[in-house]
Motif scaffolding. Structure first.
Motif, mmCIF file in Angstrom:
data_model
loop_
_atom_site.group_PDB
_atom_site.id
_atom_site.type_symbol
_atom_site.label_atom_id
_atom_site.label_comp_id
_atom_site.label_asym_id
_atom_site.label_seq_id
_atom_site.Cartn_x
_atom_site.Cartn_y
_atom_site.Cartn_z
ATOM 1 N N ARG A 115 0.813 -1.154 0.176
ATOM 2 C CA ARG A 115 -0.027 -0.055 0.089
ATOM 3 C C ARG A 115 0.799 1.296 0.124
ATOM 4 O O ARG A 115 0.518 2.416 -0.782
ATOM 5 N N VAL A 122 -7.714 4.541 -4.189
ATOM 6 C CA VAL A 122 -8.115 3.262 -3.436
ATOM 7 C C VAL A 122 -9.074 3.757 -3.241
ATOM 8 O O VAL A 122 -9.580 4.737 -2.177
ATOM 9 N N PHE A 174 -8.145 0.582 -6.940
ATOM 10 C CA PHE A 174 -8.380 -0.569 -6.105
ATOM 11 C C PHE A 174 -9.758 -0.123 -5.557
ATOM 12 O O PHE A 174 -9.861 0.714 -4.903
#
Length: 495
Positions: A115, A122, A174
């Protein structure tokens, strides 16, 4: 390129022996053999072997789980790397093995490392209802991009590090759905801190998980934890259609992260995005919305109030990622939700007798139940035959079960149905009282009895909608009983 060597740098553990192929590229990760396909190339995939003890710890109670080493027995050499707490000593296993003291902590540490290096959008989504459909809508609108998302509705604590580890696949977006189980204080606390979303979205607050969270205020407090890991100055998107106290809890949580806050609503014109009006058709819905002050038209093929709300949230996410939504509006017309979410089927049960079955038994909460009944009322005028609303009980309510099911009473009484069938012990007493005043109410002890009565009453162009929880009873099998009416007819034609 990510290699075994670069990936495992600064990760606690040791190689089982010396290996020459540590510059092998790694592009994916799995931890459950049930997700593995036959005849698939896993030569650049890590398989993390989770022990039953670790799995039980994460689940907080015993769960059926085969040790990871045993799960891949005979397939070890298919992988690029095996991570395990206990080395596989079989000399025929040549693939590199990385031995770790704790496989769960390995996943958490790897997730954090990946990450930290990931710079693309995200998105984290939570809510009492609507999170799966909203996540799927977002992925559908971004279908030209490489999107990493949950499999099905795999959204619990155990799931989060799996999908975060799949950042190895180098997605463009994501898009992660997160359950309340992943946001509680257990273990490392809210998984939002691990996810570190750029955009955090709360789809709804309602009577769900009340066996542990007690009331909707408790639900809001836990759902607000989605903002704990939100990037400072990130974007919070919140559904305004909830209680004022619950909404305030969410807004306060977002403000702690100095978030840019967007709201959406089905009717509140003070929200950033809201519905000006909509017209329900038999197969789709025509919407006119106000989006950040601009009027726009949208058509939805799956069009309950809940789906409309999810579409508003989706458009806000798209706007934050792309800066525009107009090129994406037409894509709603080809969206299909998960299996058993307002899933529509046409079933022929006799000559000149075709019925429509809408299966909404993916799961249930009080808001979702009301949403399903509202959708039923909206589409009912477009069907000429008899109409049937089949309701199974809502699970996971604890001591609030009786009061929550009583809260549906008026919605049922106002439903535009010729017959309302109830199933599950929580509905038994309610339906017994209702039937004294209205003969359209019927409660059934078995699905077989319900199915037999349904078959006897159906007419051509009938509408059937089933809604209820998949746990707590065998109501999840209702679709099999209803579809069997069509199979029985087809079988008779053959013979």
């Amino acid at each position: 390129m990510t290699t075994i060597r670069t990936l495992l740098t600064e990760i606690e553990g040791n190689y089982f022996r010396e290996y020459e192929n540590l510059d092998q590229e790694i592009t994916d990760l799995e931890y459950f053999s049930g997700h593995l396909k036959k005849h698939h190339d896993y030569s650049s995939t890590i398989f993390v072997c989770i022990t039953p003890g670790r799995r039980n710890y994460i689940n907080r109670k015993p769960v059926k789980w085969l040790d990871g080493n045993e799960q891949i027995a005979g397939r070890e050499n298919e992988f690029g790397l095996i991570v395990t707490e206990h080395p596989i000593t079989d000399e025929t296993v040549q693939v590199p093995q990385f031995i770790v003291p704790n496989s769960w902590e390995f996943l958490l540490n790897l997730s954090a490392k990946l990450r930290a290096d990931f710079t693309k959008p995200v998105i984290a989504i939570t809510g009492s209802a609507g999170k799966t459909s909203t996540r799927m809508m977002i992925s559908h609108l971004f279908k030209e991009k490489k999107v990493l998302e949950n499999r099905g509705n795999h959204n619990v604590r155990f799931a989060v590090p799996l999908y975060m580890s799949k950042l190895l696949t180098d997605p463009e977006v994501f898009n992660l759905e997160v359950s309340v189980n992943a946001l509680n204080s257990y273990d490392t606390g809210s998984m939002s801190k691990l996810i570190e979303p750029d955009i955090a979205l709360v789809t709804s607050i309602g009577e769900a998980h009340l066996s542990s969270l007690k009331d909707t205020k408790g639900v809001a407090i836990h759902k607000a934890k989605i903002f704990e890991g939100l990037k400072k100055g990130g974007t919070a998107i919140i559904n305004k259609d909830m209680g004022r106290e619950e909404f305030t809890i969410l807004v306060d949580g977002a403000r702690k992260r100095e978030a840019k806050i967007y709201t959406y609503s089905l009717q509140d014109s003070l929200a950033d995005v809201y519905v000006k009006h909509w017209q329900q058709k038999r197969e789709y819905c025509e919407l006119v919305i106000s989006f950040l002050g601009e009027e726009m038209a949208v058509n939805l093929t799956v069009s309950s109030a809940g789906m409309i709300s999810n579409a508003l949230a989706t458009l806000l996410v798209v706007h934050e990622v792309e800066g525009t939504i107009k090129p994406y509006l037409r894509k709603f017309e080809t969206f299909r939700p998960l299996h058993k979410i307002l899933e529509k089927s046409s079933i022929t049960i006799a000559p000149q007798k075709k019925v429509t079955f809408i299966d909404d038994t993916h799961n249930a909460s009080l808001p979702a139940m009301r949403n399903a009944i509202g959708y039923f009322n909206d589409v009912r005028p477009y069907y000429l035959g008899k109409s049937f609303l089949i309701l199974g009980q809502i699970a996971d309510l604890g001591d609030a079960a009786k009061s929550v099911h009583l809260a549906i009473k008026k919605d049922m009484e106002d439903a535009d149905a010729d017959y309302i069938f109830g199933y599950g012990e929580q509905f038994k007493e309610i339906f017994a009282l209702e039937q004294q005043n209205d003969p359209k109410f019927h409660w059934f002890a078995t699905l077989k009895e319900l199915s037999n009565q349904l078959e006897a009453l159906l007419s051509d162009d009938s509408l059937i909608l089933a809604k209820g929880s998949v746990t707590g009873s065998d109501f999840q099998q209702i679709d099999q009983y209803i579809r069997s009416l069509g199979r029985n007819f087809n079988s008779q034609k053959v013979h």
